[in-house]
Write an enzyme that holds these catalytic residues in place. Structure first.
Site, PDB file in Angstrom:
ATOM      1  N   PRO A   2      10.205   0.799  -8.107  1.00 47.83           N
ATOM      2  CA  PRO A   2      10.722   1.501  -9.292  1.00 47.83           C
ATOM      3  C   PRO A   2      10.529   0.706 -10.586  1.00 47.83           C
ATOM      4  O   PRO A   2      11.115  -0.352 -10.757  1.00 47.83           O
ATOM      5  CB  PRO A   2      12.213   1.684  -8.988  1.00 47.83           C
ATOM      6  CG  PRO A   2      12.381   1.356  -7.540  1.00 47.83           C
ATOM      7  CD  PRO A   2      11.263   0.440  -7.181  1.00 47.83           C
ATOM      8  N   GLU A   3       9.681   1.207 -11.448  1.00 52.88           N
ATOM      9  CA  GLU A   3       9.543   0.687 -12.809  1.00 52.88           C
ATOM     10  C   GLU A   3      10.026   1.805 -13.728  1.00 52.88           C
ATOM     11  O   GLU A   3      10.638   2.768 -13.265  1.00 52.88           O
ATOM     12  CB  GLU A   3       8.087   0.280 -13.087  1.00 52.88           C
ATOM     13  CG  GLU A   3       7.570  -0.772 -12.101  1.00 52.88           C
ATOM     14  CD  GLU A   3       6.137  -1.220 -12.365  1.00 52.88           C
ATOM     15  OE1 GLU A   3       5.671  -1.107 -13.513  1.00 52.88           O
ATOM     16  OE2 GLU A   3       5.482  -1.683 -11.423  1.00 52.88           O
ATOM     17  N   ARG A 112      15.178  -3.663   1.585  1.00 53.90           N
ATOM     18  CA  ARG A 112      15.119  -5.107   1.349  1.00 53.90           C
ATOM     19  C   ARG A 112      16.390  -5.712   0.772  1.00 53.90           C
ATOM     20  O   ARG A 112      16.428  -6.915   0.533  1.00 53.90           O
ATOM     21  CB  ARG A 112      13.914  -5.420   0.468  1.00 53.90           C
ATOM     22  CG  ARG A 112      12.631  -5.148   1.212  1.00 53.90           C
ATOM     23  CD  ARG A 112      11.426  -5.433   0.375  1.00 53.90           C
ATOM     24  NE  ARG A 112      11.319  -6.842   0.066  1.00 53.90           N
ATOM     25  CZ  ARG A 112      10.337  -7.357  -0.666  1.00 53.90           C
ATOM     26  NH1 ARG A 112       9.413  -6.563  -1.159  1.00 53.90           N
ATOM     27  NH2 ARG A 112      10.285  -8.634  -0.897  1.00 53.90           N
ATOM     28  N   ARG A 151       3.750 -15.772 -28.342  1.00 56.29           N
ATOM     29  CA  ARG A 151       3.788 -16.164 -26.931  1.00 56.29           C
ATOM     30  C   ARG A 151       2.437 -16.701 -26.460  1.00 56.29           C
ATOM     31  O   ARG A 151       1.408 -16.061 -26.636  1.00 56.29           O
ATOM     32  CB  ARG A 151       4.200 -14.945 -26.077  1.00 56.29           C
ATOM     33  CG  ARG A 151       5.520 -14.304 -26.504  1.00 56.29           C
ATOM     34  CD  ARG A 151       6.715 -15.147 -26.128  1.00 56.29           C
ATOM     35  NE  ARG A 151       6.854 -15.230 -24.706  1.00 56.29           N
ATOM     36  CZ  ARG A 151       7.707 -14.480 -23.988  1.00 56.29           C
ATOM     37  NH1 ARG A 151       8.492 -13.604 -24.592  1.00 56.29           N
ATOM     38  NH2 ARG A 151       7.776 -14.621 -22.678  1.00 56.29           N
TER      39      ARG A 151
END
Length: 272
Positions: A2-3, A112, A151
């Site tokens: 799930p994103e 999990r 970054r």
DNA sequence: ACCACAACCTGGCCGC
DNA sequence: TGCGGCCAGGTTGTGG
């Protein structure tokens, strides 16, 4: 996994069945799924509450309750929320069951055991640090370019950092980088202005398209009704090592970045 | 502030 | 048939 598109789909498909209903109780089949408060307090605070709305921020699902409290769910890698009528035969790997007042149940299935839920009065401690929502108006190409310039880490690592952008995970980061023609190991700050704009467009396109396909069922993701999504059929590189690039035919590769499998085309996404 | 990595977890699949 | 190894990866915590 799930994103953002998967969590958005789950939210959309739960709303018509859950909003306006009362939670009659919650059964914990595995107590570890509850992060806070403890089981006894959780039970007393949630029983009888009406669900007044369901929202999403990044990959978090947020159930608003009548008292003003929030039930915050994170499905992590293998969690799903499945609707059903028969609590005597829960799906395999069910870790919690939310009982609704019309006899329906939400089964929190999670093989999990990474998924968690918590009951809070205020969500700022959880979602306050998250980066911008990539599908909202505030996420502009200028903002992305400005954030990237600070970054030095590989662009792939930066894209899946939830404090940088909320909701992008491993699969959609790979897809967006391919669509923008950017190698996943490129230092984020090395992207040109033109590349940052291409990446901005790719992120929005990849996520919107996946929401249209109701998410990607690569391994354990299912929609609340039990149906799979279809977005995985649109993947061009993710989980396709050894297959031919859909653009140039070159064999797709997989490397590990920050312990995550990263799939890309060595020709369309040239080395840094 | 940024960066890097280990830990948490277990099922499914593949090769031998 | 069984077994070992690999793969899946979001978040948190730790330390540089």
């Amino acid at each position: 996994m799930p994103e953002l598109p998967e969590v958005e789909t789950i939210k959309n498909e739960l709303v018509p069945h859950v909003v306006g209903r009362r939670i009659s109780g919650v059964t914990l089949s595995w107590e570890g799924i509850l992060k806070e408060p403890n089981a006894q307090e959780f039970d007393s605070r949630i029983a009888g509450q009406e669900v007044t709305g369901i929202g999403r921020r990044g990959k978090y699902l947020i159930f608003s309750l009548g008292s003003g409290e929030l039930l915050i769910v994170h499905l992590k890698m293998s969690g799903s929320l499945l609707l059903g009528w028969d609590s005597s035969s829960p799906p395999r790997f069910t870790r919690a069951v939310i009982h609704l007042d019309n006899g329906r149940h939400i089964f929190f299935r999670d093989p999990r055991k990474f998924g968690r839920m918590r009951l809070l009065k205020d969500s700022t401690s959880i979602i306050g640090r998250l980066g911008p929502e990539p599908l909202e108006a505030g996420f502009t190409p200028e903002l992305l370019a400005r954030l990237l310039s600070k970054r030095k880490a590989p662009i792939k690592a930066v894209l899946i950092d939830q404090n940088f952008i909320a909701g992008l995970g491993n699969m959609y980061a790979d897809e967006a980088l391919f669509a923008a023609g950017i190698h996943p190991l490129r230092p984020a700050a090395s992207l040109t202005r033109r590349e940052a704009w291409r990446l901005h467009r790719a992120i929005k396109q990849v996520l919107s398209s996946a929401i249209g396909d109701k998410g990607a069922s690569v391994t354990t993701y299912f929609r609340p009704g039990g149906e799979p999504g279809k977005a995985q059929f649109q993947f061009r590189v993710a989980h396709r090592r050894g297959e031919n690039c859909p653009v140039c035919g070159t064999s797709l590769e997989r490397i590990t970045i920050r312990g995550r499998g990263s799939y890309f085309c060595p020709r369309c996404q040239p080395e840094p």
